[in-house]
Design a protein around this motif. Sequence first.
Motif, short mmCIF file in Angstrom:
data_model
loop_
_atom_site.label_atom_id
_atom_site.label_comp_id
_atom_site.label_asym_id
_atom_site.label_seq_id
_atom_site.Cartn_x
_atom_site.Cartn_y
_atom_site.Cartn_z
N PHE A 223 4.32 2.34 1.66
CA PHE A 223 3.43 2.54 1.65
C PHE A 223 2.52 3.46 2.43
O PHE A 223 1.39 2.94 2.38
CB PHE A 223 2.90 0.83 1.29
CG PHE A 223 3.82 0.25 0.29
CD1 PHE A 223 3.30 0.54 -0.79
CD2 PHE A 223 4.16 -0.45 0.71
CE1 PHE A 223 4.45 -0.52 -1.60
CE2 PHE A 223 5.08 -1.91 -0.36
CZ PHE A 223 5.13 -1.03 -1.37
N ALA B 273 4.63 -10.94 -1.20
CA ALA B 273 4.84 -11.21 -2.41
C ALA B 273 5.93 -11.98 -2.70
O ALA B 273 6.47 -12.49 -3.63
CB ALA B 273 4.16 -9.80 -2.75
N ARG C 202 4.90 -12.89 -10.97
CA ARG C 202 5.07 -12.85 -9.66
C ARG C 202 3.65 -12.28 -9.65
O ARG C 202 2.30 -12.87 -8.59
CB ARG C 202 5.81 -11.63 -9.51
CG ARG C 202 5.68 -11.05 -7.68
CD ARG C 202 6.60 -9.80 -7.88
NE ARG C 202 6.47 -8.91 -7.85
CZ ARG C 202 7.39 -8.17 -8.55
NH1 ARG C 202 8.55 -8.64 -8.26
NH2 ARG C 202 7.29 -7.28 -9.55
N VAL D 74 0.33 -14.01 -6.95
CA VAL D 74 -0.33 -13.63 -6.11
C VAL D 74 -1.95 -13.85 -6.24
O VAL D 74 -2.48 -13.38 -5.09
CB VAL D 74 0.12 -12.25 -5.45
CG1 VAL D 74 1.90 -12.51 -5.08
CG2 VAL D 74 0.01 -11.35 -6.24
N TRP E 145 -1.84 -12.46 1.03
CA TRP E 145 -2.73 -12.62 -0.71
C TRP E 145 -3.87 -14.11 -0.30
O TRP E 145 -4.91 -13.57 -1.32
CB TRP E 145 -2.10 -13.13 -1.99
CG TRP E 145 -0.84 -12.08 -1.48
CD1 TRP E 145 0.69 -11.92 -1.60
CD2 TRP E 145 -1.48 -10.50 -2.34
NE1 TRP E 145 1.96 -11.31 -1.53
CE2 TRP E 145 0.19 -9.27 -1.71
CE3 TRP E 145 -1.56 -9.97 -2.81
CZ2 TRP E 145 0.58 -8.48 -2.36
CZ3 TRP E 145 -1.83 -8.44 -3.07
CH2 TRP E 145 -0.55 -7.99 -2.76
N ARG F 195 -0.09 -2.73 -6.55
CA ARG F 195 0.94 -1.48 -5.19
C ARG F 195 1.33 -2.30 -4.94
O ARG F 195 2.97 -1.88 -4.86
CB ARG F 195 -0.85 -0.18 -4.88
CG ARG F 195 -0.31 0.33 -3.88
CD ARG F 195 0.67 1.59 -4.20
NE ARG F 195 1.59 2.08 -3.60
CZ ARG F 195 2.82 3.21 -3.63
NH1 ARG F 195 3.48 2.78 -5.00
NH2 ARG F 195 3.35 3.93 -3.16
N PHE F 196 1.23 -3.05 -4.48
CA PHE F 196 1.73 -3.72 -2.84
C PHE F 196 2.75 -4.72 -3.65
O PHE F 196 3.56 -5.55 -2.47
CB PHE F 196 1.08 -4.07 -1.64
CG PHE F 196 0.58 -2.97 -1.13
CD1 PHE F 196 1.26 -1.98 -0.89
CD2 PHE F 196 -0.83 -2.74 -1.19
CE1 PHE F 196 0.49 -0.87 0.00
CE2 PHE F 196 -2.28 -1.75 -0.24
CZ PHE F 196 -0.99 -0.88 0.18
N SER F 197 2.47 -5.43 -4.77
CA SER F 197 3.00 -6.43 -4.91
C SER F 197 4.37 -5.93 -6.51
O SER F 197 5.07 -6.52 -6.32
CB SER F 197 2.30 -7.53 -5.67
OG SER F 197 3.23 -8.62 -6.24
N HIS G 168 4.57 -2.43 -6.37
CA HIS G 168 5.32 -1.73 -6.96
C HIS G 168 4.98 -0.44 -7.53
O HIS G 168 5.73 -0.03 -7.82
CB HIS G 168 6.51 -1.83 -5.99
CG HIS G 168 7.48 -0.81 -5.62
ND1 HIS G 168 9.21 -0.30 -5.40
CD2 HIS G 168 7.04 0.09 -5.32
CE1 HIS G 168 8.70 0.18 -4.44
NE2 HIS G 168 8.14 0.98 -4.67
#
Lengths: 179, 190
Positions: A20, A39, B22, B26, B115, B132-134, B136
């Motif tokens: 990232f 997450a 998922r 979040v 989150w 993006r971050f959960s 991907h």
Amino acid sequence: MSFDPKKTDGAGAAPVDGLFDDGLPEDLAALGQQLFDDAARLTRAYPADAQRPARSLRWRSVWRSATVLRWSALAASLLVLIGGGMWIAERLDKDPAGGGPVATNPNDAGGESGKPTEPDASQPDRVPFHSIVAFDQTQPGDSRDRLTAEDVLKMTGPKLEAYGDIRADESETMESISF
Amino acid sequence: MDNVEKLDINQASEEHFARIHRAALVMTGNPWDADDLAQETFLMFARKADRFEGRSSLYTWLYGILLNLVRRERRSWGMRRDKLRVLWDNESNQSKNIPAAETSIEVTEWKRSLWSYVARLPDGQRDALVLRFSEHLAYGEIAEVMGCPLGTVKSRIFHGLASLREMLSREEADVKDVPKYPFEDLANVI
């Protein structure tokens, strides 16, 4: 909650070094990494049930079929009721011309001979509806004679059946004419 | 249209339900809403499968459905949240500091995660961070799901993270301002 890039527990989460950091400042990239780990942690705590949508769809399909069946049954019942009502109404209208046994009326000529005739024994089931229902020829003193054809048509199935039975019994005691 | 013919709810849910769940988890912070939203996503998919033209991946299309559902739910939650806030403000400060006995482990778990802070961000930033971050996803895929240019996605991710850092710093400062031993202060006053 304070932000500590080193604090990522990441239990079971795949290390994603440099994943990232694309153009992001280092601290923001670390924050993104922590989001990723959180997450993963939440997902492990509450795993998804992949069969749920399919189950739900099956139930929805069953429920929809049951609903269709219910409405179809209701529509069929209504159709039978309306059809039956129309058939009875038709029978009522055709009965005098059809030559069924008709009760003598004081004003009536009473058949070809001018005399009342005995009921036809070969037609025991025929009910002299028009003798029972004196449409517009009301007979004073008899409240039943106020019943009109419209009243009969408005009757629902059980009432109509009961009414027919009563009149069938009464017809045995009444004089009628058959042609 | 071959892709459309091959769409099968069972297969799609087996392949993609976990990731949709998922993302919903979040974003909402509790497993019940996540279950409902993920399931609703696939029901919507089953109803509108004929609209899928196969120009994008199936899962990006599913994410798009999910984001729309979440936005719709958040609008309806807004009114309820306002009512709850009124009730909350009417409570005494003491009762706020004492965790309720029935406070569920799920809520605690959610509060511990970053989150819960992301949920306070504007929709665009929150969605970009989730994807993006959960999830991907690549920037290009996020742009596809959100229906915006690539530059906008990058900007939303950057500003979303910066806002998140700002929130955390502010909260840390607030915590420092609280006296460590409130009873000592009280004793000094007396």
